[in-house]
Motif scaffolding. Sequence first.
Motif, mmCIF file in Angstrom:
data_model
loop_
_atom_site.group_PDB
_atom_site.id
_atom_site.type_symbol
_atom_site.label_atom_id
_atom_site.label_comp_id
_atom_site.label_asym_id
_atom_site.label_seq_id
_atom_site.Cartn_x
_atom_site.Cartn_y
_atom_site.Cartn_z
ATOM 1 N N GLN A 4 0.794 -1.187 -0.063
ATOM 2 C CA GLN A 4 -0.088 -0.043 0.060
ATOM 3 C C GLN A 4 0.901 1.177 0.038
ATOM 4 O OE1 GLN A 4 -3.522 0.233 -0.190
ATOM 5 N NE2 GLN A 4 -3.065 -1.857 -0.924
ATOM 6 N N LEU A 5 1.028 1.696 -1.089
ATOM 7 C CA LEU A 5 1.885 2.998 -1.456
ATOM 8 C C LEU A 5 1.161 4.158 -1.394
ATOM 9 C CD1 LEU A 5 4.140 1.615 -4.174
ATOM 10 C CD2 LEU A 5 4.431 1.574 -1.695
ATOM 11 N N LEU A 19 0.962 9.643 0.842
ATOM 12 C CA LEU A 19 2.102 8.939 -0.168
ATOM 13 C C LEU A 19 2.901 8.100 1.048
ATOM 14 C CD1 LEU A 19 3.339 11.833 -2.191
ATOM 15 C CD2 LEU A 19 1.758 10.360 -2.699
ATOM 16 N N ASN A 20 3.087 6.741 0.772
ATOM 17 C CA ASN A 20 3.513 5.920 1.623
ATOM 18 C C ASN A 20 4.948 5.200 1.446
ATOM 19 O OD1 ASN A 20 3.445 4.553 4.358
ATOM 20 N ND2 ASN A 20 2.491 2.744 3.348
ATOM 21 N N ARG A 21 6.080 5.870 1.319
ATOM 22 C CA ARG A 21 7.190 5.531 0.989
ATOM 23 C C ARG A 21 8.147 6.190 1.960
ATOM 24 N NH1 ARG A 21 10.018 4.941 -4.386
ATOM 25 N NH2 ARG A 21 10.956 3.231 -3.478
ATOM 26 N N PRO A 22 8.010 6.119 3.081
ATOM 27 C CA PRO A 22 8.701 7.059 3.843
ATOM 28 C C PRO A 22 10.428 6.957 3.825
ATOM 29 C CG PRO A 22 7.758 5.465 5.391
ATOM 30 C CD PRO A 22 6.901 5.224 3.981
ATOM 31 N N GLN A 35 -0.690 3.563 -8.314
ATOM 32 C CA GLN A 35 -1.841 3.758 -7.166
ATOM 33 C C GLN A 35 -2.185 4.932 -6.874
ATOM 34 O OE1 GLN A 35 -0.617 1.567 -3.403
ATOM 35 N NE2 GLN A 35 0.549 -0.081 -4.719
ATOM 36 N N LEU A 36 -1.141 5.995 -7.064
ATOM 37 C CA LEU A 36 -1.560 7.387 -6.804
ATOM 38 C C LEU A 36 -2.696 7.911 -7.974
ATOM 39 C CD1 LEU A 36 -1.331 9.976 -5.051
ATOM 40 C CD2 LEU A 36 0.638 10.457 -6.524
#
Length: 281
Positions: A4-5, A19-22, A35-36
Amino acid sequence: MAEQLVLQQLEDGILTLTLNRPDKANALNPPMMRQLTAAMSEAASNERARVVIVTGAGKAFCAGGDIGGKPEKKKDLSPEEAAAAAERRANRPADTLVNRIKWLRDNMETTRILYEMPKPTIAMVNGASASVGLALAGACDFRVASSKAVFVTSFIKAGLSGDYGASYFLTRLLGSAKARELMYLSEKVSADEALRIGMVTKVSAPEELYADTMALANKLAAAPPITLQLMKQNMNAAVSASLSEQLDQEATNMVLSSLTDDHREAIKAFIEKREPVFTGK
């Protein structure tokens, strides 16, 4: 199951896309791009979402595009991820100039959808915002930034001309001269400087960023949604319309908004000296 990005949370009419690539400062790679775009399309048509917030996980908003290589070549994949990667490779069009342009243009729909979304949008800029990140923030109606946020175009440092509408949004936010300065020179802009030149709406202390953003979002969520949609149409059209075209647009949307239940509720609440309750009808 695909990673889940882009995280989605809907509460009280406010949809937050994170946005989920910290670990990569939320830099966009191909899976996140897909996904975005899908998340933006869903958000635009989600009638339960009156306001959309875009932010980043961790310390950064978005560091732009991930130019470090394809993730499937750099880590061990689960059987499901490997199968999905193999399927993408099998269905991938021939590597031609035309197909490369089409692939990028399709991904860039993200900012068009965000800009034209029929509801207010807010970028909650919690940290560094570079290249594509700057374009995403620029596509929103409002930008609330942490005092620790930094903005930079970065494209020229990578030998790239820019994408995702960065030139479009910067020019309309800041004017042609300032936009050229930021694009050509790629100098860092602090949160305070961004506020001074009109790039952001508000600067908040890091510990107050979420509360300040939600206060704005709640205010927008309480407004009549059809009226906001029509008003946003007017504001977007005003960027390039002639005066005659804009008057036509305003006349049409003014009459349409006057026919809504929310308009009647606003008048009734004014007469009764109370706060209106808008239903989006």
